[in-house]
Write a protein that holds these residues in place. Structure first.
Motif, PDB file in Angstrom:
ATOM      1  N   GLN A 115      63.671  99.657 -60.727  1.00 13.21           N
ATOM      2  CA  GLN A 115      62.422 100.195 -60.173  1.00 13.21           C
ATOM      3  C   GLN A 115      61.501  99.074 -59.718  1.00 13.21           C
ATOM      4  OE1 GLN A 115      60.049 102.676 -62.738  1.00 13.21           O
ATOM      5  NE2 GLN A 115      58.675 103.210 -61.053  1.00 13.21           N
ATOM      6  N   LYS A 122      59.505  97.932 -51.402  1.00 19.89           N
ATOM      7  CA  LYS A 122      58.668  98.862 -50.630  1.00 19.89           C
ATOM      8  C   LYS A 122      57.479  98.107 -50.020  1.00 19.89           C
ATOM      9  CE  LYS A 122      56.580 102.387 -52.751  1.00 19.89           C
ATOM     10  NZ  LYS A 122      56.632 103.478 -53.731  1.00 19.89           N
TER      11      LYS A 122
ATOM     12  N   LYS B 492      59.569 110.555 -62.357  1.00 16.80           N
ATOM     13  CA  LYS B 492      58.945 109.524 -63.190  1.00 16.80           C
ATOM     14  C   LYS B 492      57.585 109.249 -62.569  1.00 16.80           C
ATOM     15  CE  LYS B 492      59.524 104.929 -65.043  1.00 16.80           C
ATOM     16  NZ  LYS B 492      60.351 103.749 -65.097  1.00 16.80           N
ATOM     17  N   ILE B 495      56.893 109.545 -58.828  1.00 15.96           N
ATOM     18  CA  ILE B 495      58.138 109.535 -58.048  1.00 15.96           C
ATOM     19  C   ILE B 495      58.874 110.845 -58.305  1.00 15.96           C
ATOM     20  CG2 ILE B 495      60.362 108.377 -57.691  1.00 15.96           C
ATOM     21  CD1 ILE B 495      59.113 105.854 -58.842  1.00 15.96           C
ATOM     22  N   GLU B 513      58.740 107.461 -49.086  1.00 17.07           N
ATOM     23  CA  GLU B 513      58.172 106.428 -49.957  1.00 17.07           C
ATOM     24  C   GLU B 513      58.956 106.231 -51.257  1.00 17.07           C
ATOM     25  OE1 GLU B 513      54.413 107.613 -51.642  1.00 17.07           O
ATOM     26  OE2 GLU B 513      54.788 109.681 -51.053  1.00 17.07           O
ATOM     27  N   HIS B 514      59.804 107.195 -51.621  1.00 20.58           N
ATOM     28  CA  HIS B 514      60.561 107.047 -52.863  1.00 20.58           C
ATOM     29  C   HIS B 514      62.045 106.804 -52.620  1.00 20.58           C
ATOM     30  CE1 HIS B 514      57.112 109.581 -54.626  1.00 20.58           C
ATOM     31  NE2 HIS B 514      56.811 108.296 -54.646  1.00 20.58           N
TER      32      HIS B 514
END
Lengths: 148, 554
Positions: A115, A122, B492, B495, B513-514
């Motif tokens: 993550q 991102k 999560k 997300i 975006e995820h």
């Protein structure tokens, strides 16, 4: 995810020297090891190289995300390294890589490891931001860009 | 002196024995009642679902009517315990049984709040709100007015608590029934489906706010005061204020609260603490002059946007499945057929108006927005079924003495009629073409699909399982949705994406975006798959492994 907790000024290497994939990874692992976060730098380097062998982590637009799982760290350990000149990292688009985000995570530990890479990728997917990052002159500026 | 002491001790002892005997006696009676209720209600629910293709709640209600004190239950006598279900001070359930039913209603509303899809409501909020508000106003006003104009029931003003309750009871749509039909017909994401679901959320939230206001007004009236408009304003402001402030605080601090609760690192602890908080808020709501279910609903709503929502829902599902049928069965038990006879005609008209108010109240705004007649009728019919909330509100009215047995029966009648009518009418209405006046302007959704196809279903399934494990290792919550295709919702913090096993294809539907996290993790899992294949090459000859396993067996 709060990047500010993981990224600090001391985890940014602003002057990575161009070289082969092995040399790049050696430089970054040595940099992280100098802060005392890695117990066995050889095994950490091997873990990252083993992952690179399976598939290169050189992405597009000069960004690479070398990473590996190794018990030489006891928690997620991250480093951001900038190579202004650019270096061949076997990237997907064939262009030289300039921004390296490296993560090392303990082998069998639960936690948001990928993550972290996803969040930072991102941010870096905005081309203007990666340009600014390369142009930044101090690690404080770089940190501010990444955690803004 | 000694004698006196002895006598006192003996008296205390005797009293203690008697009270313990009476408590034991009461509990034995309660256990037997619960045993009968659970088995009969569950069987009733099962039969309704299996053979009548109707929601289980109808079977559970009917079971209650059959075994209640006004029917079979009043005729069955148990040795030493007395009547199986007896009327208790004009109320169909004993205090302890009603306590369990109340707990069930709190669980029901807590989970209803938890399952509320606030995100899609906000996305379709304009059309959803207009449709929901139309239905709410029409059903509330018509439900209240019919009580006022109906002769001979002693209700002669719009502000009469009983009239207000009849209004509130006909407000809340039970979207569960509609959602099931929409899912079966694959119309959940159609413009009508989305509008109905958003409208129902509005309807739920504002139905609860309306209930809060009505409870406040009824309390003033019951304590002998006159409700004037200033007072109504104050009550409304208090009810809306409580709702808005507590919900807003809940939504703002939900993340902080859940991250504090997550420190427990035990799902049981997390779920229990959240449920404890729901009970606490239920109590606080009642103390603030609102209903307990309002507090439970707000707590659910606040947690609905957190990643714990599915975990709580998943862990509480078992308790829900056992306790909630008790609530519906107890509601059924409260139907006094003799009290209903004189109000049957009123009940029929009330039910008819309850149908008309939703079909027109929701259909007309839908038609005015962007739907054609077909679409508007679909939306109106989708909002038609009343269910759980109507029953809970009616139960609250009966328990607080605002409505009588007759009106309570009328409410049950309306709930049953609307629930029975909605499914066939809705299915019929979805025949034919688009319900939109003009096709919706291009999908504005930011959801993109990632697809990977493998040479066999086994590999797809294997990779999905590994992917899920990897997600859990990254502290994601993965929730298996009960759908035909194996579908998982992954959450999560903020997300969220959906993972679908579609034959040999693995599909991920994620907002742009995820996508990073989904893509990166999938790559790692694909690479680990190649590791695995390599490892199998090094395995001992399968034939000899098999031989070793079977050697000496025969």
């Amino acid at each position: 995810m709060n990047l500010k907790k993981l990224l600090i000024k001391e985890s940014i290497l602003p002057n990575l020297k161009p070289g082969s994939k092995e040399e790049i990874i050696r430089q970054i692992v040595d940099f992280v090891a100098s802060s005392g976060k890695i117990t066995d730098r050889d095994s950490a380097r091997e873990a990252v190289l083993a992952r690179e062998e399976k598939m290169s982590t050189g992405m597009q637009n000069g960004i690479a995300i070398p990473h590996g799982k190794s018990d030489s760290v006891d928690q997620l350990t991250v480093a951001v390294a900038i190579c202004r000149e650019g270096t061949d990292f076997d990237a997907m688009d064939g262009n030289p890589s300039r921004i390296f985000i490296m993560t090392l995570s303990p082998a069998n530990r639960v936690g948001p490891h990928i993550q972290f890479l996803a969040e930072i990728s991102k941010i870096l997917s905005r081309p203007e931001l990666s340009e600014k990052l390369i142009e930044a002159s101090t690690t404080s500026e770089m940190l501010a860009l990444l955690t803004a | 002196m000694t004698n006196l002491t002895h006598a006192t001790v003996a008296a205390v002892h005797h009293a203690a024995e008697e009270s313990s005997h009476s408590i034991t006696h009461m509990m034995v009676h309660l256990m037997i009642q619960l045993a009968v209720i659970i088995i009969v209600a569950k069987s009733g629910g099962y039969l309704a679902q299996r053979f009548l293709k109707m929601p289980a709640v109808l079977g559970e209600l009917a079971s209650g009517m059959i075994i209640g004190p006004y029917a079979l239950g009043g005729k069955i006598h148990l040795p030493t315990l007395g009547t199986l279900f007896a009327e208790n001070h004009g109320f169909a359930a004993s205090a302890e049984l009603y306590g369990i039913a109340t707990l069930a209603s709190i669980i029901l509303l807590f989970l209803a709040g938890l399952e509320t899809d606030l995100a899609s409501f906000l996305r379709y909020s304009v059309v959803g709100s207009v449709v929901g508000l139309g239905g709410l106003l029409a059903s509330f006003i018509l439900g209240d007015l019919i009580a006022v104009v109906w002769p001979g029931n002693g209700i002669d003003t719009f502000m009469d608590p009983a009239a207000l309750f009849l209004g509130v009871i006909s407000v809340a749509t039970s979207v569960g029934i509609t959602a099931r039909i929409l899912a079966e017909k694959r119309k959940m994401s159609s413009p009508e489906g989305v509008t109905i679901l958003a409208g129902a959320v509005f309807d739920d939230v504002f139905g609860i706010v309306t209930l809060a206001i009505v409870m406040g007004m009824a309390n003033v009236r019951l304590s002998g005061g006159e409700v004037n408009w200033i007072e109504i304003g104050i009550i409304a402001a208090k009810a809306i204020g409580f709702f808005v402030v507590v919900t807003a605080l809940g939504l703002i601090f939900a993340r902080k609260i859940t991250s504090a609760i997550k420190q427990f690192k035990s799902k049981e602890m997390i779920v229990s603490t959240c449920f404890g908080l729901a009970l606490l808020l239920a109590g606080l709501a009642e103390m603030a002059g609102l209903a307990m279910i309002i507090g439970a609903y707000i707590m659910g709503l606040a947690l609905s946007r957190t990643d714990l929502a599915h975990e709580i829902e998943h862990h509480m599902r078992g308790t829900y499945n056992i306790l909630v049928p008790i609530f519906f069965c107890v509601m059924g038990m409260m139907v006094d057929f003799t009290a209903m006879k004189p109000v049957l005609l009123f009940g029929s008209v009330y039910s008819l108006l309850a149908i008309a108010s939703k079909v027109l109240g929701c259909g007309i705004p839908a038609w005015a927005m962007r739907f054609n007649l077909r679409g508007s009728i679909r939306i109106g019919l989708g909002m038609l079924p009343r269910g759980e909330v109507a029953l809970i509100v009616a139960g609250i009215g009966l328990a607080s003495g605002i409505i009588d047995q007759g009106i309570f029966g009328v409410s049950i009648m309306m709930t049953v009629i609307t629930t029975l009518l909605a499914p066939p009418l809705l299915v019929k209405s979805f025949e034919g073409g688009s319900g939109l006046r003009k096709e919706m302007a291009g999908g504005s959704e930011d959801i993109q699909s990632i697809e990977l196809t493998f040479p066999s279903r086994d590999i797809t399934e294997f990779l999905i399982n590994r992917f899920i494990r990897a997600l859990q290792n990254e502290e994601f919550f993965v929730h298996h949705l009960q759908t035909d295709q194996p579908t998982y919702q992954v959450r999560k913090d903020d997300i969220m994406f959906v993972l679908i096993e579609d034959g040999m294809t693995l599909r991920i539907n994620a907002p742009a975006e995820h996508q990073h996290i989904a893509r990166l993790m999938l790559v790692e899992e694909l690479l680990s798959l190649s590791d695995l294949l390599e490892a199998t090459q090094k395995m001992e000859d399968l034939q000899s492994m098999g031989n070793n396993l079977l050697a000496g067996m025969f």
